[in-house]
Design a protein around this motif. Structure first.
Motif, mmCIF file in Angstrom:
data_model
loop_
_atom_site.group_PDB
_atom_site.id
_atom_site.type_symbol
_atom_site.label_atom_id
_atom_site.label_comp_id
_atom_site.label_asym_id
_atom_site.label_seq_id
_atom_site.Cartn_x
_atom_site.Cartn_y
_atom_site.Cartn_z
ATOM 1 N N ILE A 1 2.374 6.370 -1.538
ATOM 2 C CA ILE A 1 2.538 5.011 -1.025
ATOM 3 C C ILE A 1 1.758 4.910 0.282
ATOM 4 O O ILE A 1 2.019 5.658 1.221
ATOM 5 C CB ILE A 1 4.019 4.656 -0.814
ATOM 6 N N VAL A 2 0.805 3.992 0.283
ATOM 7 C CA VAL A 2 -0.036 3.758 1.450
ATOM 8 C C VAL A 2 0.434 2.489 2.144
ATOM 9 O O VAL A 2 0.559 1.447 1.512
ATOM 10 C CB VAL A 2 -1.514 3.580 1.032
ATOM 11 N N GLY A 3 0.695 2.598 3.437
ATOM 12 C CA GLY A 3 0.980 1.420 4.244
ATOM 13 C C GLY A 3 -0.239 1.136 5.098
ATOM 14 O O GLY A 3 -0.635 1.972 5.899
ATOM 15 N N SER A 4 -0.851 -0.017 4.879
ATOM 16 C CA SER A 4 -2.008 -0.415 5.677
ATOM 17 C C SER A 4 -2.173 -1.920 5.523
ATOM 18 O O SER A 4 -2.494 -2.394 4.426
ATOM 19 C CB SER A 4 -3.282 0.297 5.212
ATOM 20 N N GLY A 5 -1.926 -2.645 6.594
ATOM 21 C CA GLY A 5 -2.047 -4.089 6.532
ATOM 22 C C GLY A 5 -3.421 -4.524 6.077
ATOM 23 O O GLY A 5 -3.577 -5.310 5.150
ATOM 24 N N SER A 6 -4.445 -3.987 6.707
ATOM 25 C CA SER A 6 -5.821 -4.375 6.386
ATOM 26 C C SER A 6 -6.329 -3.725 5.111
ATOM 27 O O SER A 6 -7.216 -4.254 4.448
ATOM 28 C CB SER A 6 -6.755 -3.997 7.539
ATOM 29 N N GLY A 7 -5.803 -2.543 4.788
ATOM 30 C CA GLY A 7 -6.325 -1.790 3.654
ATOM 31 C C GLY A 7 -7.677 -1.179 3.951
ATOM 32 O O GLY A 7 -8.385 -0.717 3.049
ATOM 33 N N GLU A 8 -8.036 -1.137 5.228
ATOM 34 C CA GLU A 8 -9.336 -0.630 5.643
ATOM 35 C C GLU A 8 -9.237 0.572 6.582
ATOM 36 O O GLU A 8 -10.252 1.122 6.990
ATOM 37 C CB GLU A 8 -10.157 -1.733 6.335
ATOM 38 N N THR A 9 -8.026 0.989 6.930
ATOM 39 C CA THR A 9 -7.847 2.105 7.851
ATOM 40 C C THR A 9 -8.355 3.388 7.191
ATOM 41 O O THR A 9 -7.966 3.717 6.071
ATOM 42 C CB THR A 9 -6.370 2.234 8.256
ATOM 43 N N ASP B 1 -3.072 1.648 -7.783
ATOM 44 C CA ASP B 1 -2.592 1.299 -9.123
ATOM 45 C C ASP B 1 -1.614 0.132 -9.030
ATOM 46 O O ASP B 1 -1.454 -0.628 -9.977
ATOM 47 C CB ASP B 1 -1.889 2.507 -9.762
ATOM 48 N N VAL B 2 -0.961 0.038 -7.886
ATOM 49 C CA VAL B 2 0.024 -1.011 -7.626
ATOM 50 C C VAL B 2 -0.243 -1.544 -6.225
ATOM 51 O O VAL B 2 -0.533 -0.772 -5.311
ATOM 52 C CB VAL B 2 1.468 -0.445 -7.687
ATOM 53 N N PHE B 3 -0.130 -2.849 -6.067
ATOM 54 C CA PHE B 3 -0.298 -3.469 -4.757
ATOM 55 C C PHE B 3 0.876 -4.393 -4.496
ATOM 56 O O PHE B 3 1.255 -5.185 -5.364
ATOM 57 C CB PHE B 3 -1.605 -4.266 -4.687
ATOM 58 N N VAL B 4 1.467 -4.260 -3.318
ATOM 59 C CA VAL B 4 2.503 -5.188 -2.868
ATOM 60 C C VAL B 4 1.975 -5.852 -1.606
ATOM 61 O O VAL B 4 1.678 -5.173 -0.621
ATOM 62 C CB VAL B 4 3.846 -4.482 -2.579
ATOM 63 N N ARG B 5 1.880 -7.159 -1.673
ATOM 64 C CA ARG B 5 1.355 -7.904 -0.529
ATOM 65 C C ARG B 5 2.490 -8.408 0.345
ATOM 66 O O ARG B 5 3.368 -9.134 -0.112
ATOM 67 C CB ARG B 5 0.521 -9.090 -1.002
ATOM 68 N N ILE B 6 2.448 -7.994 1.594
ATOM 69 C CA ILE B 6 3.297 -8.599 2.618
ATOM 70 C C ILE B 6 2.380 -9.613 3.301
ATOM 71 O O ILE B 6 1.466 -9.226 4.021
ATOM 72 C CB ILE B 6 3.845 -7.545 3.599
ATOM 73 N N PRO B 7 2.596 -10.908 3.048
ATOM 74 C CA PRO B 7 1.608 -11.927 3.417
ATOM 75 C C PRO B 7 1.623 -12.327 4.889
ATOM 76 O O PRO B 7 1.951 -13.450 5.245
ATOM 77 C CB PRO B 7 1.997 -13.104 2.522
ATOM 78 N N VAL B 8 1.275 -11.385 5.727
ATOM 79 C CA VAL B 8 1.197 -11.665 7.166
ATOM 80 C C VAL B 8 -0.257 -11.925 7.526
ATOM 81 O O VAL B 8 -1.166 -11.615 6.764
ATOM 82 C CB VAL B 8 1.774 -10.504 8.006
ATOM 83 N N SER B 9 -0.485 -12.494 8.694
ATOM 84 C CA SER B 9 -1.843 -12.851 9.098
ATOM 85 C C SER B 9 -2.726 -11.609 9.168
ATOM 86 O O SER B 9 -2.299 -10.535 9.563
ATOM 87 C CB SER B 9 -1.838 -13.582 10.433
ATOM 88 N N SER B 10 -3.953 -11.816 8.746
ATOM 89 C CA SER B 10 -4.926 -10.734 8.726
ATOM 90 C C SER B 10 -6.279 -11.279 9.167
ATOM 91 O O SER B 10 -6.426 -12.469 9.416
ATOM 92 C CB SER B 10 -5.037 -10.154 7.311
ATOM 93 N N LYS B 11 -7.241 -10.400 9.208
ATOM 94 C CA LYS B 11 -8.589 -10.790 9.608
ATOM 95 C C LYS B 11 -9.224 -11.771 8.631
ATOM 96 O O LYS B 11 -10.097 -12.539 8.989
ATOM 97 C CB LYS B 11 -9.470 -9.548 9.742
ATOM 98 N N ILE B 12 -8.783 -11.738 7.356
ATOM 99 C CA ILE B 12 -9.417 -12.586 6.349
ATOM 100 C C ILE B 12 -8.845 -13.996 6.315
ATOM 101 O O ILE B 12 -9.436 -14.877 5.709
ATOM 102 C CB ILE B 12 -9.335 -11.946 4.945
ATOM 103 N N ASP B 13 -7.700 -14.209 6.941
ATOM 104 C CA ASP B 13 -7.063 -15.524 7.006
ATOM 105 C C ASP B 13 -6.934 -16.142 5.612
ATOM 106 O O ASP B 13 -7.425 -17.233 5.332
ATOM 107 C CB ASP B 13 -7.833 -16.453 7.952
#
Length: 186
Positions: free
Chosen positions: A84-92, A125-137
């Motif tokens: 399980i990866v925790g990364s808001g941006s998914g770019e770390t 394989d699985v993605f759960v989106r926590i819809p908080v503000s990000s760089k992509i808006d």
């Protein structure tokens, strides 16, 4: 200048908004992956890692074999396991490297983050989106008045507690029985 009461209200409203907009189908997919995994590994950095460590501890209380990447007793990951990866941006970078490595061993990868179109999507394989503000808006993002990415980290922690409660309810676990998994060298 805000008062404590105003700040608390702002934070709890933001968390409620972010968590109530998480897709329940994505959550069910993650729970399915956790339930079928032999071992569940967690990776993140900074305050996200702190939230993930708390989730790993709570799932361990429910009898799940959990490990945080880098801990001294971390075993080998296999094709029977979940990262399980925790990364808001998914770019770390560090979580990306670890996710890539996990895929080399045919482990399943779940990403909990804010950006569904991140570099992490190559491995997840699985993605759960926590819809908080990000760089992509992106549409549907919950914008925060808090510093930096506090809302993601807070939401992630409470998301983990929500997962644990769902597991307790689905498995009809007697809460008193959970004490057998709790640390007793305290």
């Amino acid at each position: 200048m805000s008062t404590y009461t105003e700040a608390t209200k702002q934070i709890t409203e933001e968390i409620t908004s972010s968590l109530s907009n998480v897709d329940s189908e994505q959550v069910d997919q993650l729970l399915e992956e956790i339930n079928k995994a032999e071992k569940v590994f967690f990776v993140g950095v900074g305050r996200v890692l702190l939230s993930l460590q708390a989730i790993a501890k709570r799932l361990a209380h429910l009898g799940v074999q959990t490990y945080v990447v880098g801990q001294i007793t971390e075993p080998a990951i296999t094709d029977k396991d979940l990262l399980i990866v925790g990364s808001g941006s998914g770019e770390t970078q560090f979580p990306l490297i670890i996710a890539s490595k996990a895929k080399q061993y045919n482990a399943r990868v779940a990403h909990i983050g804010a950006n569904p179109d991140s570099s992490m999507s190559e491995y997840a394989d699985v993605f759960v989106r926590i819809p908080v503000s990000s760089k992509i808006d992106a549409p549907g993002e919950v914008h925060s008045q808090q510093p930096m990415k506090s809302l993601f980290e807070q939401s992630l922690l409470l998301f983990g507690d929500s997962l644990a409660l769902m597991m307790v309810n689905k498995k009809n676990i007697e809460l008193q029985s959970l004490w057998e998994y709790h640390a007793n060298l305290e």
